[in-house]
Motif scaffolding. Structure first.
Motif, PDB file in Angstrom:
ATOM      1  N   GLU A  89       0.723  -1.209   0.208  1.00 20.84           N
ATOM      2  CA  GLU A  89      -0.055  -0.080   0.047  1.00 20.84           C
ATOM      3  C   GLU A  89       0.959   1.166  -0.157  1.00 20.84           C
ATOM      4  OE1 GLU A  89      -1.509   0.825   4.163  1.00 20.84           O
ATOM      5  OE2 GLU A  89      -1.682  -1.296   4.126  1.00 20.84           O
ATOM      6  N   VAL A  90       0.307   2.419  -0.430  1.00 16.13           N
ATOM      7  CA  VAL A  90       1.022   3.631  -0.622  1.00 16.13           C
ATOM      8  C   VAL A  90       0.777   4.355   0.784  1.00 16.13           C
ATOM      9  CG1 VAL A  90       1.300   5.652  -1.521  1.00 16.13           C
ATOM     10  CG2 VAL A  90       0.994   3.610  -3.143  1.00 16.13           C
ATOM     11  N   VAL A  91       1.734   4.765   1.442  1.00 17.71           N
ATOM     12  CA  VAL A  91       1.776   5.615   2.479  1.00 17.71           C
ATOM     13  C   VAL A  91       2.430   6.679   2.506  1.00 17.71           C
ATOM     14  CG1 VAL A  91       1.976   5.495   5.053  1.00 17.71           C
ATOM     15  CG2 VAL A  91       1.300   3.409   4.110  1.00 17.71           C
ATOM     16  N   ASP A  92       1.918   8.101   2.493  1.00 20.20           N
ATOM     17  CA  ASP A  92       2.808   9.296   2.361  1.00 20.20           C
ATOM     18  C   ASP A  92       3.680   9.201   1.143  1.00 20.20           C
ATOM     19  OD1 ASP A  92       1.582  10.166   4.759  1.00 20.20           O
ATOM     20  OD2 ASP A  92       3.470   9.267   5.894  1.00 20.20           O
ATOM     21  N   GLY A  93       3.165   8.740   0.095  1.00 21.30           N
ATOM     22  CA  GLY A  93       3.860   8.734  -1.220  1.00 21.30           C
ATOM     23  C   GLY A  93       4.694   7.754  -1.275  1.00 21.30           C
ATOM     24  N   ARG A  94       4.851   6.706  -0.467  1.00 22.90           N
ATOM     25  CA  ARG A  94       6.051   5.685  -0.439  1.00 22.90           C
ATOM     26  C   ARG A  94       5.191   4.402  -0.582  1.00 22.90           C
ATOM     27  NH1 ARG A  94      10.005   5.927   4.261  1.00 22.90           N
ATOM     28  NH2 ARG A  94       8.059   5.723   5.498  1.00 22.90           N
ATOM     29  N   VAL A  95       5.564   3.518  -1.326  1.00 20.69           N
ATOM     30  CA  VAL A  95       5.310   2.074  -1.392  1.00 20.69           C
ATOM     31  C   VAL A  95       5.800   1.177  -0.417  1.00 20.69           C
ATOM     32  CG1 VAL A  95       5.069   0.008  -2.784  1.00 20.69           C
ATOM     33  CG2 VAL A  95       5.228   2.189  -3.894  1.00 20.69           C
ATOM     34  N   MET A  96       4.593   0.960   0.496  1.00 22.46           N
ATOM     35  CA  MET A  96       5.114  -0.011   1.810  1.00 22.46           C
ATOM     36  C   MET A  96       4.501  -1.221   1.770  1.00 22.46           C
ATOM     37  SD  MET A  96       6.413   2.483   3.644  1.00 22.46           S
ATOM     38  CE  MET A  96       6.335   2.226   5.158  1.00 22.46           C
ATOM     39  N   VAL A  97       5.124  -2.217   2.396  1.00 17.45           N
ATOM     40  CA  VAL A  97       4.747  -3.526   2.542  1.00 17.45           C
ATOM     41  C   VAL A  97       4.302  -3.875   3.945  1.00 17.45           C
ATOM     42  CG1 VAL A  97       5.674  -5.929   2.328  1.00 17.45           C
ATOM     43  CG2 VAL A  97       6.767  -4.270   0.952  1.00 17.45           C
ATOM     44  N   ARG A  98       3.136  -4.326   3.873  1.00 18.27           N
ATOM     45  CA  ARG A  98       2.703  -4.772   4.922  1.00 18.27           C
ATOM     46  C   ARG A  98       2.859  -6.479   5.123  1.00 18.27           C
ATOM     47  NH1 ARG A  98      -1.745  -3.163   8.141  1.00 18.27           N
ATOM     48  NH2 ARG A  98      -2.103  -1.637   6.883  1.00 18.27           N
ATOM     49  N   ALA A  99       3.133  -6.645   6.459  1.00 20.95           N
ATOM     50  CA  ALA A  99       3.395  -7.990   6.920  1.00 20.95           C
ATOM     51  C   ALA A  99       2.725  -8.297   8.251  1.00 20.95           C
ATOM     52  CB  ALA A  99       5.085  -8.254   7.392  1.00 20.95           C
ATOM     53  N   VAL A 100       2.245  -9.424   8.339  1.00 25.21           N
ATOM     54  CA  VAL A 100       1.561  -9.791   9.577  1.00 25.21           C
ATOM     55  C   VAL A 100       1.955 -11.139  10.136  1.00 25.21           C
ATOM     56  CG1 VAL A 100      -0.814 -10.734  10.372  1.00 25.21           C
ATOM     57  CG2 VAL A 100      -0.650  -8.705   8.455  1.00 25.21           C
ATOM     58  N   VAL A 101       2.331 -11.165  11.457  1.00 27.11           N
ATOM     59  CA  VAL A 101       2.640 -12.281  12.155  1.00 27.11           C
ATOM     60  C   VAL A 101       1.452 -12.689  13.027  1.00 27.11           C
ATOM     61  CG1 VAL A 101       4.340 -12.977  13.748  1.00 27.11           C
ATOM     62  CG2 VAL A 101       4.929 -11.303  11.810  1.00 27.11           C
ATOM     63  N   ASN A 102       1.081 -13.775  13.050  1.00 26.56           N
ATOM     64  CA  ASN A 102       0.084 -14.578  14.006  1.00 26.56           C
ATOM     65  C   ASN A 102       0.915 -15.910  14.414  1.00 26.56           C
ATOM     66  OD1 ASN A 102      -2.557 -12.984  14.239  1.00 26.56           O
ATOM     67  ND2 ASN A 102      -2.052 -12.970  12.049  1.00 26.56           N
ATOM     68  N   THR A 103       1.105 -16.040  15.770  1.00 21.06           N
ATOM     69  CA  THR A 103       1.616 -17.233  16.177  1.00 21.06           C
ATOM     70  C   THR A 103       1.367 -17.496  17.592  1.00 21.06           C
ATOM     71  OG1 THR A 103       3.994 -18.319  16.465  1.00 21.06           O
ATOM     72  CG2 THR A 103       3.788 -16.005  17.043  1.00 21.06           C
ATOM     73  N   PRO A 104       1.051 -18.654  18.070  1.00 21.76           N
ATOM     74  CA  PRO A 104       0.868 -19.108  19.324  1.00 21.76           C
ATOM     75  C   PRO A 104       2.375 -19.102  20.213  1.00 21.76           C
ATOM     76  CG  PRO A 104       0.696 -21.028  18.005  1.00 21.76           C
ATOM     77  CD  PRO A 104       1.023 -20.001  17.046  1.00 21.76           C
ATOM     78  N   VAL A 105       2.190 -18.775  21.499  1.00 17.33           N
ATOM     79  CA  VAL A 105       3.300 -18.722  22.506  1.00 17.33           C
ATOM     80  C   VAL A 105       3.128 -19.733  23.415  1.00 17.33           C
ATOM     81  CG1 VAL A 105       4.503 -17.251  23.808  1.00 17.33           C
ATOM     82  CG2 VAL A 105       3.474 -16.309  21.934  1.00 17.33           C
ATOM     83  N   THR A 106       4.098 -20.503  23.487  1.00 18.83           N
ATOM     84  CA  THR A 106       4.196 -21.707  24.588  1.00 18.83           C
ATOM     85  C   THR A 106       5.560 -21.292  25.365  1.00 18.83           C
ATOM     86  OG1 THR A 106       5.119 -23.273  23.002  1.00 18.83           O
ATOM     87  CG2 THR A 106       2.610 -23.208  23.420  1.00 18.83           C
ATOM     88  N   THR A 107       5.402 -21.570  26.834  1.00 19.23           N
ATOM     89  CA  THR A 107       6.615 -21.465  27.575  1.00 19.23           C
ATOM     90  C   THR A 107       6.327 -22.212  28.731  1.00 19.23           C
ATOM     91  OG1 THR A 107       7.866 -19.778  29.077  1.00 19.23           O
ATOM     92  CG2 THR A 107       5.672 -19.411  28.466  1.00 19.23           C
ATOM     93  N   SER A 108       7.473 -22.766  29.308  1.00 20.89           N
ATOM     94  CA  SER A 108       7.450 -24.014  30.590  1.00 20.89           C
ATOM     95  C   SER A 108       7.044 -23.243  31.966  1.00 20.89           C
ATOM     96  CB  SER A 108       8.912 -24.542  30.535  1.00 20.89           C
ATOM     97  OG  SER A 108       9.685 -23.598  30.684  1.00 20.89           O
TER      98      SER A 108
END
Length: 565
Positions: A89-108
């Protein structure tokens, strides 16, 4: 985040051992290679924050930090890969890449996760493979059982609600104690300071409750409510410190006035304490680095505040010894007062000491509970100490002097300048004056209503002028050489003689213009009987010969209601 550095800290969150979920969105310029780096640290260090400080504050490059997150103590998400890219998408006249991270988190176990972003390419073989970070980001952390709340703050919501309910009940009880002290005229300034401290603490806990409720429901931090909570809490702390300092000096208990040197020392300490406390709040709000600071008192202003509390405890012990040596009769009260107050004063140094030995994810919720509950218990005990005929501390009621006694000064002869009887007489005179003013206000309202009834047109005079009744004479022009034309002035002749003899105790006046018409008439009578014709039906209203020429407005003034010099 936008700057020349190729690596930047973003945020941290404490995940519970039951697991959680991470959802993040990023926007970055097309052609850059940013990576999201998550650090969960053990590393043999005594503290997770110490391990993080060695990464955050050390002289490490972006690639070295990337290697730590990838190989030893964390995870790396390549935001430029197709796995996470979600479009452009274009933001402030610049071409920007959108990235999405969805991940479960497990910890002991419950632990902190520190998140950073780096713009360095580990596969690069050139001499320079890094560039400045330029990315828009947003995180959405959740725990499996408590939602948006971090594990280190999991009990703050329930603690705040419970303490708020108790404070509301305590406020009602405090009002009862205040009324009892007012009835016996022993509602001293020291008690007023305690009552104000309880009210401010109630408001502070209410602000905490609102902030925690909003965060629990939406995941957004209410910085305004939290800042207001800090300010209200600081003012409640100030008043409580001032109250206990005055009590330990014996003011309102055994002393009517503190010496000049004593007042000076108290003023210096209190001003210093207030300045340090406010510096701690301002520094915590605007001056800390959120990457390394986790507790408001784990800062250099916080350490100075701890020193002030320790000095206050030392002074309390000394002041108690001096006061008790001179006034043994108050020994029971001062023993109880010093015991409870000392626990609250030393509570802050003990919290900071516990902070160093406690697990990181327990610090916030445990220390918040200790601080809030310790203040609540202190308020409950002190207000019971001030309650006349208290069930628990009735024999230790501290006040024997009334507020009137505290107001009495000493003249040069050493005797009281104003006696209690004189003060009572002054209060009674003040009460009578107040009652008289109230009666006059009622009469003024009745008079205003009466005037409006006899002359409804009076309301029109607010915006319009009122002309004199009758016909004004025509203006005659007089011309003389060297003189300006001027009109003949109105002539007000002497009153016409009465057609019938008037009584000696009555007066009549009539104002006329040149044509002889009456403009207004005033009849002064000696008694109301003359106005009402001595009660005879059909009798004339006033023994005035010009009755037939009366104007629409008549003013009657009884000589009984007038005093004439």
């Amino acid at each position: 985040v936008r700057g020349s550095a190729s690596w930047a800290y973003l945020d941290r969150f404490c995940f519970a051992e039951t697991g959680g979920h991470l959802s993040a969105e990023f926007l970055f310029p097309l052609g850059s290679t940013p990576t999201l780096q998550a650090f969960f640290l053990d590393g043999g260090q005594s503290s997770e924050f110490n391990s993080w400080a060695s990464i955050y504050g050390g002289n490490l490059t972006c690639l070295q930090r990337f290697a730590i997150a990838r190989d030893t103590s964390g995870a790396v998400f390549d935001l430029g890969s197709s796995e996470y890219r979600a479009g452009q998408e274009v933001v402030d006249g610049r071409v920007m890449v959108r990235a999405v991270v969805n991940t479960p988190v497990t910890t002991s176990r419950s632990r902190y996760f520190f998140f950073a972003i780096g713009n360095c390419n580990p596969a690069c073989t050139k001499a320079y493979c890094e560039s400045g970070v330029d990315v828009y980001w947003s995180f959405n952390f959740t725990n499996a059982e408590i939602g948006y709340v971090s594990q280190d703050e999991s009990t703050q919501f329930s603690t705040a609600w419970a303490v708020l309910v108790i404070y509301v009940l305590l406020s009602g009880y405090t009002k009862t104690v205040r009324d009892q002290l007012l009835n016996v005229r022993k509602y001293h300034v020291t008690v007023q300071l305690l009552v104000a401290s309880i009210a401010l603490s109630t408001c502070r806990v209410a602000c905490d409750t609102i902030a925690f409720t909003e965060f629990r429901s939406s995941g957004e931090v209410s910085h305004g409510w939290l800042t207001l909570s800090l300010l209200l809490g600081s003012m409640a702390d100030f008043l409580l410190v001032l109250m206990l300092a005055l009590i330990m000096k014996g003011w309102t208990i055994v002393r009517r006035k503190i010496s000049a040197n004593g007042r000076m020392r108290l003023a210096v300490y209190f001003v210093l304490y207030v300045c340090i406390y406010w510096t701690c709040i301002v520094y915590w709000t605007y001056g800390i680095d959120p990457a390394v600071a986790s507790y408001i008192y784990d800062t250099w202003p916080g350490y100075l505040l701890v020193v002030c509390r320790i000095l206050l405890f030392v002074w309390i012990v000394r002041a108690r010894r001096v006061t008790i040596n001179k006034y043994q009769v108050k020994l029971g009260f001062y023993n109880k007062f010093t015991s409870f107050v000392s626990v609250w004063v030393l509570c802050l140094p003990m919290q900071v000491l516990m902070y160093s030995f406690m697990s990181e994810y327990l610090r916030h919720k445990v220390l918040y509970s200790i601080e809030t509950i310790a203040l609540l218990v202190t308020h409950m005990v002190l207000i019971n100490l001030y309650k006349p005929n208290s069930m628990f501390f009735g024999s230790s009621f501290p006040f024997h002097a009334t507020t009137t006694t505290m107001l009495q000064g000493r003249g040069k002869s050493g005797h009281a300048g104003v006696s209690e009887n004189q003060l009572r007489q002054a209060a009674e005179i003040s009460r009578r004056i107040k009652g008289g003013i109230t009666v006059l206000q009622g009469f003024a309202g009745d008079l205003s209503s009466f005037l409006h009834e006899i002359d409804p047109a009076e309301s029109e005079l607010i915006t319009n002028d009122e002309d004199l009744p009758g016909t004004l004479p025509a203006r005659k022009e007089v011309t003389k050489p060297g003189w300006k034309a001027r009109a003949k002035r109105n002539v007000i002749p002497r009153p016409r003689p009465s057609e019938t003899p008037m009584k000696d105790n009555a007066m009549m006046s009539s104002r006329q213009v040149d044509d002889g018409s009456d403009l207004a008439s005033v009849c002064f009578v000696q008694s109301p009987k003359e106005w009402f014709g001595a009660g005879q039906p059909g009798a004339p209203l006033c023994q005035c010969s010009f009755w037939k020429a009366l104007a629409p407005r008549i003013v009657v003034v009884s000589a009984m209601d007038m005093q004439v010099d």
